[in-house]
Design an enzyme around this catalytic site. Sequence first.
Site, PDB file in Angstrom:
ATOM      1  N   GLY A  64      -9.208  -8.410  -1.377  1.00 22.45           N
ATOM      2  CA  GLY A  64      -7.937  -8.469  -0.645  1.00 22.45           C
ATOM      3  C   GLY A  64      -7.204  -9.854  -0.646  1.00 22.45           C
ATOM      4  O   GLY A  64      -5.986  -9.566  -0.774  1.00 22.45           O
ATOM      5  N   GLY A 122     -13.260  -4.202  -0.530  1.00 24.70           N
ATOM      6  CA  GLY A 122     -14.743  -3.856  -0.589  1.00 24.70           C
ATOM      7  C   GLY A 122     -15.030  -2.872  -1.481  1.00 24.70           C
ATOM      8  O   GLY A 122     -16.166  -2.916  -2.093  1.00 24.70           O
ATOM      9  N   LYS A 135     -17.541 -16.510   0.597  1.00 18.90           N
ATOM     10  CA  LYS A 135     -19.054 -16.414   0.939  1.00 18.90           C
ATOM     11  C   LYS A 135     -19.684 -15.732  -0.351  1.00 18.90           C
ATOM     12  O   LYS A 135     -19.310 -14.814  -0.973  1.00 18.90           O
ATOM     13  CB  LYS A 135     -19.357 -15.481   2.030  1.00 18.90           C
ATOM     14  CG  LYS A 135     -18.721 -16.274   3.315  1.00 18.90           C
ATOM     15  CD  LYS A 135     -19.379 -15.414   4.407  1.00 18.90           C
ATOM     16  CE  LYS A 135     -19.100 -16.230   5.772  1.00 18.90           C
ATOM     17  NZ  LYS A 135     -19.361 -15.241   6.850  1.00 18.90           N
ATOM     18  N   ARG A 170       0.519  -1.147  -0.001  1.00 18.84           N
ATOM     19  CA  ARG A 170      -0.056   0.076  -0.138  1.00 18.84           C
ATOM     20  C   ARG A 170       0.910   1.331  -0.070  1.00 18.84           C
ATOM     21  O   ARG A 170       0.471   2.163  -0.464  1.00 18.84           O
ATOM     22  CB  ARG A 170      -0.979   0.068   1.110  1.00 18.84           C
ATOM     23  CG  ARG A 170      -2.248  -0.922   0.877  1.00 18.84           C
ATOM     24  CD  ARG A 170      -2.936  -1.208   2.029  1.00 18.84           C
ATOM     25  NE  ARG A 170      -3.972  -2.161   1.915  1.00 18.84           N
ATOM     26  CZ  ARG A 170      -5.421  -1.889   1.822  1.00 18.84           C
ATOM     27  NH1 ARG A 170      -5.872  -0.700   2.275  1.00 18.84           N
ATOM     28  NH2 ARG A 170      -6.380  -2.858   1.387  1.00 18.84           N
TER      29      ARG A 170
HETATM   30  P1  ADP Z   1     -11.426 -11.895  -1.133  1.00 19.02           P
HETATM   31  O1  ADP Z   1     -10.819 -11.263  -0.125  1.00 19.02           O
HETATM   32  O2  ADP Z   1     -10.191 -11.956  -2.495  1.00 19.02           O
HETATM   33  O3  ADP Z   1     -12.522 -11.161  -1.835  1.00 19.02           O
HETATM   34  P2  ADP Z   1     -12.729 -13.783   0.290  1.00 19.02           P
HETATM   35  O4  ADP Z   1     -12.557 -13.085   1.416  1.00 19.02           O
HETATM   36  O5  ADP Z   1     -14.127 -13.861  -0.273  1.00 19.02           O
HETATM   37  O6  ADP Z   1     -11.700 -13.292  -0.884  1.00 19.02           O
HETATM   38  O7  ADP Z   1     -12.236 -15.437   0.239  1.00 19.02           O
HETATM   39  C1  ADP Z   1     -11.036 -15.714   0.775  1.00 19.02           C
HETATM   40  C2  ADP Z   1     -11.207 -16.989   1.721  1.00 19.02           C
HETATM   41  O8  ADP Z   1     -11.890 -17.847   0.938  1.00 19.02           O
HETATM   42  C3  ADP Z   1      -9.913 -17.491   1.752  1.00 19.02           C
HETATM   43  O9  ADP Z   1      -9.578 -17.308   3.336  1.00 19.02           O
HETATM   44  C4  ADP Z   1     -10.090 -18.908   1.586  1.00 19.02           C
HETATM   45  O10 ADP Z   1      -9.415 -19.887   2.506  1.00 19.02           O
HETATM   46  C5  ADP Z   1     -11.515 -19.199   1.462  1.00 19.02           C
HETATM   47  N1  ADP Z   1     -11.638 -20.283   0.728  1.00 19.02           N
HETATM   48  C6  ADP Z   1     -11.700 -20.522  -0.526  1.00 19.02           C
HETATM   49  N2  ADP Z   1     -12.395 -21.698  -1.142  1.00 19.02           N
HETATM   50  C7  ADP Z   1     -12.555 -22.523   0.167  1.00 19.02           C
HETATM   51  C8  ADP Z   1     -13.264 -23.658   0.555  1.00 19.02           C
HETATM   52  N3  ADP Z   1     -13.424 -24.471  -0.399  1.00 19.02           N
HETATM   53  N4  ADP Z   1     -13.747 -23.825   1.502  1.00 19.02           N
HETATM   54  C9  ADP Z   1     -13.350 -22.841   2.908  1.00 19.02           C
HETATM   55  N5  ADP Z   1     -12.825 -21.749   2.593  1.00 19.02           N
HETATM   56  C10 ADP Z   1     -12.475 -21.372   1.186  1.00 19.02           C
HETATM   57 MG    MG Z   2     -11.698 -11.337   2.100  1.00 18.77          MG
END
Ligand code: ADP
Ligand code: MG
Length: 413
Positions: free
Chosen positions: A358, A381, A202, A40
Amino acid sequence: MTALRTLYDLKLDALADALVLLRVDFNVPVKDGVVLDDTRLREALPTIRELRSRGARLLVASHRGRPKGRPDPQYSLRPVADLLAELLAAPVAFVADCVGELARDAIRDLSSGDVCLLENLRFHPGETANDPEFAARLAELAQVYVNDAFATAHRAHASVVGVAERIADPAAGRLMTREVAALGRLLGEPERPFVAVLGGAKISGKIDTALHLLERIDAALFGGGMANTLLAAQGHDMAASFYEVEQLAVARRLLETAAARGVEIFLPVDLVVTTDLADETASSNAVTVPATAVPPGTMAVDIGPDTVNRYRDVIAGSRTLFWNGPMGVFETPPFDLGSRRIAEALTATEGFTVVGGGETAAAVTQSGLAERMGHVSTGGGAALDFLAGKSLPGLRVLETAATPSGSPASSER
Ligand code: ADP
Ligand code: MG
């Protein structure tokens, strides 16, 4: 889309000797006084360098962590000042408060080109509350306001919105400008095929973004917990996998909307499953199974090789690509493999590739592939909100249409 007022729009001499309040996002992890990730800071350097070279006297302001509106040493920006000085190869004075006596004293010592870093904005409750009085105290410090904190643009906080409303001609810094250009390209007239790779934990929290993208994309490739929920919504038994039981109706809506819009949906055909992630034998116990036959008692933690191959082909044929959300539990190797292969596939296409989120950005940076992407967004976000078509408060105040002096704006956004 309305244009942002940028550094180019500021009069050539507007910055000479001017006190410039620069809002950045230095919300970095610090342990034992050491900054663990300087991404950053590096991202903010082009703007800081330009403002210095144009003769500004720079007051750099940021938040870090969630300190509950009062000073809390563990969230101090002091360690960041030292690192910033190192990166700039120039002194950076640290000011122990972002407003008031201390800030005013520091300003008196600044000459053209000097930089000082103000203490954490969130040590004052008025920051997150967008309190008018606090915004006024910040605004009175400077003559020019520049915002380069894209990752905070979805928050209507005092240093993001209130200050911008109190200083004439607020402008976007280079990082902010670059983010909006890259993400805006996805919502504008992206070259087709436009493919989205969506994963992560999620579906809730990302559904607005997914639905907005479905109006524009030609295909969506799903992985991670997101895919687990979609598979469950199709009636498959996901056994002990992570998925969102309470989001099955939302997941079904996503699939139906995609079908109605003619968007091709790709779900994993095979999955890597294991027993207990916390168990040391998690990786040796891992097996690849058909996505429709997750064995009882196991959890899906990554996409399998057949899925990777199918996804790679779709990615190879795309002209525009957006990726958010890891394909598996990438923090626990070897379950980073699916995400790694997808990252590699992205670097291999000639299309325009954008990575957001993130954890996704962190995964791409860790694998050393960030340089080979079209754009890696620093806004978690904020990027998702932007791509959901939401109007970000921090951008709204920087739009040229916001002041009569700006150039005429077009209709959208
Ligand atoms: P970002 O921050 O890039 O938007 P998210 O916060 O939505 O991504 O998701 C990241 C998390 O999703 C990671 O901590 C990862 O471990 C989890 N994840 C990915 N695939 C699975 C899975 N099959 N089961 C449980 N957790 C998962
Ligand atoms: Mg995340």
